[in-house]
Design an enzyme around this catalytic site. Sequence first.
Site, mmCIF file in Angstrom:
data_model
loop_
_atom_site.group_PDB
_atom_site.id
_atom_site.type_symbol
_atom_site.label_atom_id
_atom_site.label_comp_id
_atom_site.label_asym_id
_atom_site.label_seq_id
_atom_site.Cartn_x
_atom_site.Cartn_y
_atom_site.Cartn_z
ATOM 1 N N SER A 8 0.843 -1.201 0.000
ATOM 2 C CA SER A 8 0.000 0.000 0.000
ATOM 3 C C SER A 8 0.876 1.248 0.000
ATOM 4 C CB SER A 8 -0.904 0.009 1.231
ATOM 5 O OG SER A 8 -1.453 1.310 1.379
ATOM 6 N N HIS A 33 -1.082 -1.319 -4.318
ATOM 7 C CA HIS A 33 -2.364 -1.049 -3.657
ATOM 8 C C HIS A 33 -2.520 0.460 -3.455
ATOM 9 C CE1 HIS A 33 -5.815 -2.299 -1.144
ATOM 10 N NE2 HIS A 33 -5.473 -1.314 -0.321
ATOM 11 N N ASP A 35 -4.968 3.368 -1.989
ATOM 12 C CA ASP A 35 -6.095 3.616 -1.077
ATOM 13 C C ASP A 35 -6.748 4.957 -1.383
ATOM 14 O OD1 ASP A 35 -6.143 1.327 0.752
ATOM 15 O OD2 ASP A 35 -4.119 1.959 1.258
ATOM 16 N N MET A 37 -9.583 7.539 -0.515
ATOM 17 C CA MET A 37 -10.465 7.897 0.611
ATOM 18 C C MET A 37 -11.066 9.282 0.376
ATOM 19 S SD MET A 37 -8.185 6.636 3.836
ATOM 20 C CE MET A 37 -7.152 5.170 3.753
ATOM 21 N N HIS A 66 -8.367 0.481 -4.070
ATOM 22 C CA HIS A 66 -9.293 0.212 -2.963
ATOM 23 C C HIS A 66 -10.105 1.483 -2.706
ATOM 24 C CE1 HIS A 66 -9.535 -0.873 1.651
ATOM 25 N NE2 HIS A 66 -10.720 -0.846 1.071
ATOM 26 N N MET A 68 -12.443 3.566 -0.785
ATOM 27 C CA MET A 68 -13.110 3.786 0.503
ATOM 28 C C MET A 68 -13.877 5.094 0.371
ATOM 29 S SD MET A 68 -9.980 2.503 2.865
ATOM 30 C CE MET A 68 -8.860 2.665 1.493
ATOM 31 N N MET A 137 -11.122 -6.559 5.538
ATOM 32 C CA MET A 137 -10.397 -5.534 6.304
ATOM 33 C C MET A 137 -10.121 -6.070 7.707
ATOM 34 S SD MET A 137 -9.840 -2.916 4.370
ATOM 35 C CE MET A 137 -9.104 -1.914 5.643
ATOM 36 N N ASP A 172 -6.289 -6.791 4.350
ATOM 37 C CA ASP A 172 -5.719 -5.444 4.404
ATOM 38 C C ASP A 172 -5.853 -4.890 5.820
ATOM 39 O OD1 ASP A 172 -4.934 -2.821 3.883
ATOM 40 O OD2 ASP A 172 -6.602 -2.367 2.529
HETATM 41 C C1 DX5 Z 1 -6.424 1.298 5.554
HETATM 42 C C2 DX5 Z 1 -5.945 0.964 4.163
HETATM 43 C C3 DX5 Z 1 -4.752 0.082 4.108
HETATM 44 C C4 DX5 Z 1 -3.522 0.643 4.785
HETATM 45 C C5 DX5 Z 1 -2.831 -0.512 5.428
HETATM 46 O O1 DX5 Z 1 -7.664 1.880 5.500
HETATM 47 O O2 DX5 Z 1 -6.970 0.319 3.426
HETATM 48 O O3 DX5 Z 1 -4.461 -0.330 2.785
HETATM 49 O O4 DX5 Z 1 -2.629 1.269 3.918
HETATM 50 O O5 DX5 Z 1 -1.793 -0.046 6.197
HETATM 51 P P1 DX5 Z 1 -0.986 -0.994 7.200
HETATM 52 O O6 DX5 Z 1 -0.431 -2.123 6.374
HETATM 53 O O7 DX5 Z 1 0.046 -0.083 7.746
HETATM 54 O O8 DX5 Z 1 -1.956 -1.477 8.223
HETATM 55 ZN ZN ZN Z 2 -6.431 -0.588 1.426
#
Ligand code: DX5
Ligand code: ZN
Length: 211
Positions: A8, A33, A35, A37, A66, A68, A137, A172
Amino acid sequence: MNTIISPSILSADFANLERDIKLIEKGGADWVHIDVMDGHFVPNITIGVPVVKSLKKITNLPLDVHLMIENPDKYIEPFAKAGADILTFHYETGVNIEKTITDIKSYGAKAGISIKPKTQPEVLLPFLDKIDMVLVMTVEPGFGGQEFINDCAEKIKFIKENSKRDLIIQVDGGINDKTAQICKSYGANSLVAGSYIYKSPDITEAIKSLK
Ligand code: DX5
Ligand code: ZN
């Protein structure tokens, strides 16, 4: 199936994304990956369509996006056109799931659906034969560097037992060399890791330890 490692970039240096993506490429990552948001579905704002479009130009690794965000159905087309190879949306958004899956696939991308820690895996039963990937998750989505929630990982077992074909089961949140083993023993075949990989002094070794 070999474990698909998807680092990520949320834990990368956003001022040096190209450099940090080359590091995971060299280190043996399978996917990147990303993210996304929106500050509504989760209490954080990160990356949008223009960044995905730019990253597409600098890497050949599949972009594992991903989402969110609320109303993910509105953004399937722009993210797919920007170069997302895998598009994962959240069950909890309340979208028309079958329609969203069909939409994602119509752009030639793989379709994934994700569940937050409090969502039970049973809700996915009607869709398991229609999707390419389930993302479990193991932290509340929103931030990197949180602690792995063990109880969530047990959902992997249920999904594995109830999926017939070669479904990708991705995990994840809080993944490191130890929690990776737990997830793999339950049947996960794809792992996302942000802080474990990017905070490691040796990224190649960190990726290897997850595989
Ligand atoms: C959290 C994200 C993850 C995040 C994971 O909402 O979806 O992808 O980057 O980070 P780590 O591996 O540090 O938990
Ligand atoms: Zn993620």
